[in-house]
Design an enzyme around this catalytic site. Structure first.
Site, mmCIF file in Angstrom:
data_model
loop_
_atom_site.group_PDB
_atom_site.id
_atom_site.type_symbol
_atom_site.label_atom_id
_atom_site.label_comp_id
_atom_site.label_asym_id
_atom_site.label_seq_id
_atom_site.Cartn_x
_atom_site.Cartn_y
_atom_site.Cartn_z
ATOM 1 N N GLY A 184 0.852 -1.197 0.000
ATOM 2 C CA GLY A 184 0.000 0.000 0.000
ATOM 3 C C GLY A 184 0.879 1.235 0.000
ATOM 4 N N ASP B 33 0.536 2.283 8.799
ATOM 5 C CA ASP B 33 0.113 1.489 9.965
ATOM 6 C C ASP B 33 1.124 1.490 11.107
ATOM 7 O OD1 ASP B 33 -2.127 0.852 8.527
ATOM 8 O OD2 ASP B 33 -1.427 -1.139 7.928
ATOM 9 N N MET C 59 -7.714 2.871 9.348
ATOM 10 C CA MET C 59 -6.956 1.696 8.909
ATOM 11 C C MET C 59 -6.158 1.099 10.061
ATOM 12 S SD MET C 59 -5.783 2.319 4.998
ATOM 13 C CE MET C 59 -6.977 2.188 3.665
ATOM 14 N N GLN D 121 -6.712 8.506 4.275
ATOM 15 C CA GLN D 121 -5.576 8.458 5.209
ATOM 16 C C GLN D 121 -4.240 8.240 4.517
ATOM 17 O OE1 GLN D 121 -6.828 5.634 8.770
ATOM 18 N NE2 GLN D 121 -8.106 5.387 6.976
HETATM 19 O O1 F6P Z 1 -1.044 0.274 3.995
HETATM 20 C C1 F6P Z 1 -1.580 -0.637 4.926
HETATM 21 C C2 F6P Z 1 -3.045 -0.557 4.867
HETATM 22 O O2 F6P Z 1 -3.301 0.779 4.990
HETATM 23 C C3 F6P Z 1 -3.878 -1.327 5.888
HETATM 24 O O3 F6P Z 1 -4.139 -0.643 7.067
HETATM 25 C C4 F6P Z 1 -5.145 -1.588 5.120
HETATM 26 O O4 F6P Z 1 -5.795 -2.726 5.634
HETATM 27 C C5 F6P Z 1 -4.639 -1.820 3.773
HETATM 28 O O5 F6P Z 1 -3.507 -1.016 3.627
HETATM 29 C C6 F6P Z 1 -5.609 -1.533 2.652
HETATM 30 O O6 F6P Z 1 -4.901 -1.661 1.488
HETATM 31 P P1 F6P Z 1 -5.427 -1.641 0.001
HETATM 32 O O7 F6P Z 1 -6.161 -0.381 -0.143
HETATM 33 O O8 F6P Z 1 -4.179 -1.654 -0.809
HETATM 34 O O9 F6P Z 1 -6.247 -2.838 -0.157
#
Ligand code: F6P
Length: 341
Positions: free
Chosen positions: A10, A127, A169, A273
């Site tokens: 992410g 995170d 998140m 976020q």
């Molecule tokens: O970057 C980590 C995170 O923000 C987690 O807190 C969250 O569960 C996840 O990414 C969501 O990721 P994506 O939008 O890539 O599915």
């Protein structure tokens, strides 16, 4: 030396600041050349390599996202993944990699390093859960955004005398929920590390109403009720085996409403976020990580990750897939119990 740079997992604010500082110091002080691997490990697999020099990194310091793109690709889930990465590096004359990522990207980096690919790791994630470092960049920005959201929710919650739940998140760790919840004066903070009792949550909500204030509940997406299972939006898995979370906020609002007979609504903050311009602190930390990462390449300290220890940047082993996620210490969470209810 030619160094490949990639950003995986992410995205988070500050990635571009790392890329800029790696390239600027590497070119100016060590005479390195650089190449960008597009979309994390995907670019390494597919041979998607782009030029990365001082002109490419000009003006990117305050920009969110990553100019190199990102993905959750796990090369070990692809046939001949390691060999394909080795082929890409050989084809482009890349001698070493700087891998900027969270637990998953770094887990892959640790394994590739064990198999002889020279890699230096840089920890990132909103995170804040990468083991080995006190903080990751991106976290401060996310906390700032979540705190502003709580500030805004307070005034509308008071106007309507209703509970507002904010889902933030945090799959396995409640760092964003805890920091933003404390900074924003939330009345209930729920984190994955501490399964909650929904009756206790409702008791805090009722107590808040007794004083004619509207309750604000902040929940990490991975928070779980004591008596139940994690609330999941769907059960699809990514290449690292993670389920897609979200749903706890809606569930909480519904339960609070039914159990207390009062109105409750939910805001899911989601990718707001992760997007946008990094905070000054994140730019500072990301820049320092970049400078030290390129030093580690220069020193051939492969297999190490740059990390924050107090105010110093240190080198630690890249955390492998087996490393334990850095979660919130229960004692830290308990410090704030006085503000609940
Ligand atoms: O970057 C980590 C995170 O923000 C987690 O807190 C969250 O569960 C996840 O990414 C969501 O990721 P994506 O939008 O890539 O599915």
């Amino acid at each position: 030396m030619k160094v490949g740079v990639l950003t995986g997992g992410g995205d988070c604010p500050g990635l571009n600041a790392v890329i800029r500082s790696v390239v600027r110091k590497g070119v100016q002080e060590y005479g390195f050349e650089f190449a960008g691997l597009r979309d994390g490990w995907l670019g390494a697999l597919k041979g998607n390599v782009v030029p990365l020099g001082v002109p490419e990194v000009r003006g990117i310091l305050p920009r969110g996202g990553t100019i190199l793109g990102s993905s959750r690709t796990n090369p070990f889930k692809h046939q001949d993944g390691v060999r394909r990465i080795q082929d890409t590096l050989a084809a482009h004359g890349i001698d070493a990699l700087v891998a900027i990522g969270g637990e998953d990207t770094l887990g892959v980096a640790a394994e590739l390093d064990r198999r002889g690919i020279p890699i230096v790791g840089v920890p990132k994630t909103i995170d804040n859960d990468v083991p080995g470092t006190d903080y990751t960049f991106g976290f401060d920005t996310a906390v700032g955004i979540a705190t502003e959201a709580i500030d805004r929710l307070h005034t509308t919650a008071e106007s309507h005398m209703r509970t507002l739940v904010l889902e933030v998140m945090g799959r396995h760790s409640g760092w964003i929920a805890l920091h933003a919840g404390v900074a924003g004066g939330a009345n209930v903070i729920l984190i994955p590390e501490r399964p909650f009792d929904i009756e206790q949550v409702c008791a805090w909500v009722r107590h808040r109403f007794e004083f004619h204030y509207a309750p604000i509940v902040v929940a990490a997406e991975g928070a779980v009720p004591k008596e139940g299972q994690m609330i999941l939006k769907d059960r699809s898995l990514d290449e690292y085996g993670h389920v897609r979370l979200s749903g706890i906020g809606d569930w909480l609002a519904q339960e609070i409403s039914q159990r207390t007979g009062t109105d409750a609504r939910t805001t899911v903050l989601g990718h707001v976020q992760r997007g946008g311009t990094p905070s000054a602190f994140d730019r500072w930390l990301a820049t320092r990580f970049g400078l030290h990462a390129v030093d580690a390449v220069k020193d051939r300290a492969f297999g190490t990750m740059v990390a924050l220890s107090g105010t110093r940047i240190v080198r630690v082993p890249i955390p492998g897939a087996e490393a334990k996620t850095r979660t919130v210490d229960p004692a830290l969470y308990d410090e704030f119990g006085v503000f609940f209810g």
